[in-house]
Design a protein around this motif. Structure first.
Motif, mmCIF file in Angstrom:
data_model
loop_
_atom_site.group_PDB
_atom_site.id
_atom_site.type_symbol
_atom_site.label_atom_id
_atom_site.label_comp_id
_atom_site.label_asym_id
_atom_site.label_seq_id
_atom_site.Cartn_x
_atom_site.Cartn_y
_atom_site.Cartn_z
ATOM 1 N N LEU A 768 0.791 -1.218 0.011
ATOM 2 C CA LEU A 768 0.038 -0.068 -0.125
ATOM 3 C C LEU A 768 0.726 1.194 -0.012
ATOM 4 C CD1 LEU A 768 -2.736 -0.789 2.485
ATOM 5 C CD2 LEU A 768 -2.990 -0.625 0.176
ATOM 6 N N PHE A 771 0.484 3.783 -3.028
ATOM 7 C CA PHE A 771 -0.824 4.635 -3.043
ATOM 8 C C PHE A 771 -1.040 5.511 -1.750
ATOM 9 C CE2 PHE A 771 -1.286 0.261 -5.167
ATOM 10 C CZ PHE A 771 -1.527 0.825 -6.309
ATOM 11 N N GLN A 774 0.164 9.118 -2.263
ATOM 12 C CA GLN A 774 -0.663 10.147 -2.788
ATOM 13 C C GLN A 774 -1.460 11.093 -1.957
ATOM 14 O OE1 GLN A 774 -2.716 7.878 -5.838
ATOM 15 N NE2 GLN A 774 -0.891 7.120 -6.881
ATOM 16 N N GLN A 785 -11.620 6.969 1.128
ATOM 17 C CA GLN A 785 -10.556 6.909 0.882
ATOM 18 C C GLN A 785 -9.865 5.232 0.748
ATOM 19 O OE1 GLN A 785 -8.896 9.768 3.370
ATOM 20 N NE2 GLN A 785 -8.823 11.364 1.740
ATOM 21 N N ARG A 788 -11.331 3.499 -2.215
ATOM 22 C CA ARG A 788 -10.507 3.777 -3.375
ATOM 23 C C ARG A 788 -9.111 3.206 -3.414
ATOM 24 N NH1 ARG A 788 -7.477 8.398 -5.035
ATOM 25 N NH2 ARG A 788 -7.465 9.313 -2.605
ATOM 26 N N LEU A 789 -8.339 3.324 -2.103
ATOM 27 C CA LEU A 789 -7.129 2.630 -2.028
ATOM 28 C C LEU A 789 -6.996 0.986 -2.493
ATOM 29 C CD1 LEU A 789 -5.510 4.416 1.066
ATOM 30 C CD2 LEU A 789 -4.738 4.646 -1.324
ATOM 31 N N LYS A 790 -7.964 0.444 -1.760
ATOM 32 C CA LYS A 790 -8.242 -0.823 -2.292
ATOM 33 C C LYS A 790 -8.379 -1.156 -3.699
ATOM 34 C CE LYS A 790 -12.110 -2.993 -1.388
ATOM 35 N NZ LYS A 790 -12.418 -3.408 -2.762
ATOM 36 N N GLU A 792 -7.871 0.840 -6.183
ATOM 37 C CA GLU A 792 -6.821 1.131 -6.870
ATOM 38 C C GLU A 792 -5.709 -0.133 -6.768
ATOM 39 O OE1 GLU A 792 -5.452 5.033 -5.931
ATOM 40 O OE2 GLU A 792 -6.879 5.877 -6.526
ATOM 41 N N CYS A 793 -5.007 -0.635 -5.656
ATOM 42 C CA CYS A 793 -4.216 -1.542 -5.487
ATOM 43 C C CYS A 793 -4.714 -2.713 -6.233
ATOM 44 C CB CYS A 793 -4.159 -1.908 -3.940
ATOM 45 S SG CYS A 793 -2.769 -3.072 -3.552
ATOM 46 N N ASP A 796 -4.454 -2.049 -10.088
ATOM 47 C CA ASP A 796 -2.822 -2.170 -10.401
ATOM 48 C C ASP A 796 -2.376 -3.507 -10.340
ATOM 49 O OD1 ASP A 796 -0.372 -0.469 -10.952
ATOM 50 O OD2 ASP A 796 0.169 -1.833 -9.226
#
Length: 891
Positions: A768, A771, A774, A785, A788-790, A792-793, A796
């Motif tokens: 993590l 991410f 950012q 948030q 969103r982090l989960k 995006e990870c 990716d």
């Protein structure tokens, strides 16, 4: 101390005074002779010169002699050997030494003051005695009391637990450096750690190290400062016999005589002439007396030559050794140990000429006894203050009780005054040693000798020692004995080996007779124990001894000559104990003329057997002889206990058919027998025929076994030649430095552990972190948030999995296209290709197909594992401590 010193005399310098008296007598005799000569000249009327003229002539002569002396002295150049300069305080790196080496504690300073006070009293009361050896300088030029230089240490090696092996190790490990001044103790006394590091030292360094190790091992040991002979001080063993050449005394066991039997046969009457026997005995005695007389004359001549080389400094050479007192470690009698040679001596030995003082780690004693008779009359009762003056009262030696007369004669005031002093002195004990813990590494303990080699010269012998694995053939020790004192004519050599794969332990070579004897430890492929030979060629004189428990046939010994071969057995099921084979001349062959293709013809085979208790004695064969050339078989049976003779039988072995092809029938004359108690069944032809047929088969078996023994001898000789050429050494699996296989295995294990560690580190990476970087630092995550982090990870990671699959697919398509192009090129140019081009094409196709298959397998495996990896990452994200609270609603 005053009373004890007043009673003592200047004993240690008595020999010095005697030498001075002799010199004075010589001077007086020369002066008297000069006076007589002057008187004779005056009587003859010779003109005497005036004193001024005589003085002028003497001055001129003296100046000329001085100029000549200076000229001769300027021509002399003295070069000090490097070995003597190699161990000085300038060559020692003192920067890394601990603080205890570079300074003294308050207690050590107090001890030095006490020692200086003791030395002043001693010099005042005994002005004729030499100064005491109390506090020499160490490697840092700091004065240290000699007792504090001893560091009692018990080594972790079992070999160093006894005094003999401990002294031998120090003698081998260190190199001897003579004292700078043979008449004085050294100015420096280095620590045992420094001596072990540089592997050099003088006699005081040797004694200090040996005494430290012996005290640590439980012995009552002391360092001695005294006087020794020239051979002892210079480590000269050329007058001593090597201990390895001394044969141990064999204990003769008296054989128990068997009680005489009642009906035993009387021995035959001795018909030899007693007169001839007496004459022969007289002749032998005369020869022995002549040899003994010649030997005594030779010994007297050699002794005279040795005594002619007198030492001008006899009795003045300073030496240090170790005294071991009886009591501890079950030592029955006190003795000396010379640290240079590791040899033990009696306290009355002539090599030790006097003792000034001795010390251990607790106290210091001065010898107050007379040494006019060397050390023979010394009493080593250190608790006797009359014989041994001590420095500190805190000694563990018991004091002698005073007699009633001495007790009554003492003044009460003196008692009160001395009592206070004694109580004050008793409160002071010896400070702990300033030397660090003595340590010897396993590598140094195994290497032993400096640079791995040491040579010792004895009387008519030379001993060489090497470290294990230093020589490629495993040689660790060699003893060479000579016939003359100059060591020019070699008599014999003994070589000791270690770690040999062929288990060779000792090789004894006699240069006079040419006889070689090899000794083996258990474990040889052929179970060899001893091999004696003069040549490695087959069918020569040799003796082989075996470990009978390691052989199936129970062979103990085999003796071979060009015409015979004798074997001794033990523990066989057929009770065979002895086999002797006689060979005849070999038949000439045009083909390969070797021992295997053309064996020696056997003429006679003699076999002997132990008693078989399962058979009657008159049916149990004791000896059988196969006379092959004469076609006869002789048997001798065991004798019964109630008989005085044994049964015998002889068979005439004939061929089964005659020259015309007719079958030969058994006849009575083909078996000649002698039986003490004849039986009916033994007289029958059928019994004799069966016995003869059985003996024929046994003869074939014996001949075959003898032939196999010849082949075994050839095999052993061939194996020994290969072993001598290869001389392979065995390395223990625990020796990680020399064992290559163990080293490779250890490196492989370390490499696997390192790779496993890298994988663990990679697995512990923060997925993590890119991410979270950012987001603004220090801001608390919200639920939106976190989601969103989960996402995006995961997106990716999903894209990386897809990219990896696309990359494998692209490589797969590229390899396929290149292979198709190569195949198309081959179809177009197939007719004009050379064999070399075809081989290159086939090799390329094979490698390309291999790469294509690998890429196909990787792609399929990636497709299988990608969903599992995606789910595993998703589970980790839900369990991540930074997101677990915010994502509970979505779980």
């Amino acid at each position: 101390m005053v009373q004890a010193v007043l009673k003592a005399t200047s004993s240690l310098d008595s020999h010095r005074h005697a030498r001075m008296e002799v010199l004075k007598e010589k001077v007086e005799e020369e002066e008297a002779a000069e006076r007589e000569e002057a008187a004779e000249r005056a009587e003859r009327g010779e003109k005497t010169k005036r004193p001024m003229e005589v003085r002028r002539e003497e001055t001129t002569m003296t100046q000329e002699m001085l100029r000549d002396l200076e000229r001769k002295l300027s021509e002399i150049e003295v070069s000090v050997p490097e070995k003597l300069l190699a161990f000085t305080k300038d060559t020692i790196d003192t920067s890394k030494l601990p603080l205890s080496y570079q300074s003294n504690t308050l207690k050590e300073e107090h001890l030095l003051q006490v020692a200086d006070n003791f030395s002043r009293q001693y010099s005042h009361l005994c002005p004729d005695r030499v100064p005491l050896f109390l506090h020499p300088l160490n490697e840092c030029e700091v004065p240290k009391f000699v007792s504090t230089t001893i560091r009692p240490t018990l080594m972790p090696y079992p070999e160093l637990y006894n005094w003999d092996t401990c002294a031998q190790f120090i003698s081998d490990f260190l190199s001897m450096v003579p004292l700078p001044d043979p008449l004085k103790p050294p100015l420096y006394l280095y620590s045992s750690t420094t001596v072990l590091k540089y592997q050099k030292g003088n006699c005081f360094d040797f004694s200090t190290l040996l005494c430290s190790m012996l005290i640590g091992a439980g012995y009552d040991a002391y360092c001695v400062n005294g006087y020794g002979s020239q051979d002892l001080c210079h480590m000269d063993l050329t007058r001593e016999v090597c201990p390895l050449t001394m044969k141990p005394k064999e204990s003769v066991k008296e054989e128990e005589k068997a009680p005489p039997k009642k009906y035993a046969i009387k021995p035959p009457r001795d018909l030899t002439s007693r007169f001839e026997q007496e004459q022969e005995m007289k002749r032998q005695e005369a020869i022995k007396a002549e040899e003994e007389n010649r030997r005594k004359q030779e010994e007297a001549r050699l002794l005279e030559q040795e005594n002619a080389k007198t030492d001008p400094l006899h009795g003045l050479r300073v030496h240090s050794w170790v005294l071991v007192l009886s009591g501890k470690r079950e030592v029955p009698e006190s003795f000396f140990i010379d640290p240079f040679t590791a040899r033990s001596y009696s306290t009355q030995d002539d090599h030790f000429l006097g003792i000034e003082s001795l010390w251990n780690h607790k106290n210091y004693w001065v010898n107050m006894q007379d040494c006019w008779n060397c050390c023979k009359d010394l009493v080593f009762d250190l608790g006797d203050p009359v014989r041994w003056e001590y420095l500190l009262l805190g000694t563990d030696k018991p004091f002698l009780s005073l007699t009633e007369e001495e007790d009554e004669g003492m003044n009460d005031d003196d008692d009160v005054e001395n009592l206070g002093k004694e109580d004050e002195d008793k409160s002071f004990d010896m400070p702990p040693s300033w030397v660090e813990q003595i340590e010897i590494s396993p590598e140094a303990f195994e290497t032993r000798c400096p640079n791995g080699k040491k040579v010792i010269q004895y009387k008519r012998a030379k001993l060489e020692k090497w470290a294990p694995y230093l020589n490629n053939n495993g040689l660790v020790c060699r003893l060479t004995t000579y016939e003359d004192l100059e060591c020019t004519k070699t008599l014999e050599m003994k070589e000791w080996y270690q770690n040999r794969e062929d288990m060779l332990e000792l090789k004894h070579i006699n240069k006079i007779t040419g006889l070689n004897v090899d000794y083996f430890k258990p474990g040889h492929p052929q179970a060899l124990r001893v091999h004696s030979y003069k040549s490695m060629q087959p069918e020569m004189d040799r003796v082989m001894e075996f470990y009978e428990m390691a052989r199936v046939d129970g062979l103990i010994k085999r003796e071979e000559t060009p015409k015979t071969m004798t074997e001794h057995y033990q523990g066989r099921p057929d009770f065979l104990s002895y086999r002797h084979v006689n060979f005849g001349p070999r038949m000439k062959k045009l083909a390969l003329n070797s021992a295997e293709s053309n064996p020696r013809p056997m003429v006679k085979i003699t076999e002997r057997f132990f008693r078989n208790p399962a058979k009657p004695a008159d049916e149990d064969v004791a000896e059988r002889v196969f006379l092959i050339a004469e076609e006869r078989i002789q048997l001798r049976y065991h004798c019964r206990s109630d008989h005085i003779t044994a049964n015998k039988r002889e068979f005439l072995r004939r061929t089964e058919v005659d020259s015309k092809g007719n079958k030969i029938i058994m006849t009575p004359d083909m078996c000649i027998s002698f039986e003490v108690e004849p039986m009916e069944h033994t007289k029958k032809l059928l019994y004799q025929y069966e016995a003869m047929m059985k003996l024929k088969n046994e003869e074939k078996l014996s001949r075959h076994q003898a032939w196999e023994s010849e082949l075994e001898v050839l095999e052993i000789l061939k194996l020994r030649e290969e072993e001598e050429e290869a001389h392979t050494l065995t390395i223990s699996i625990y020796d990680t430095k020399r064992n290559e296989k163990s080293k490779e295995y250890r490196e492989a294990m370390e490499r696997v552990l390192h790779e496993e560690h890298l994988r663990q580190v990679e697995a512990q990476l923060d997925y993590l972190a890119p991410f979270l970087a950012q987001l603004p630092p220090g801001e608390k995550l919200t639920r939106w948030q976190a989601v969103r982090l989960k996402d995006e990870c995961l997106n990716d990671f999903k894209q990386r999995l897809i990219d990896k699959a696309n990359l494998i697919q692209a490589r797969f398509e590229k390899e396929t296209q290149e292979l198709q192009k190569k195949q198309q090129w081959y179809q177009e140019n197939q007719v004009t290709l050379t064999p070399e081009d075809e081989d290159l094409y086939l090799s390329y196709c094979s490698q390309a197909m291999f790469r294509i298959r690998i890429l196909e397998q990787r792609l399929s495996r990636h497709k299988e594992l990608a969903p599992l990896k995606y789910l595993a990452l998703e589970e980790k994200l839900y369990k991540d401590p930074r997101l677990v609270e915010l994502l509970k609603v979505f779980v």
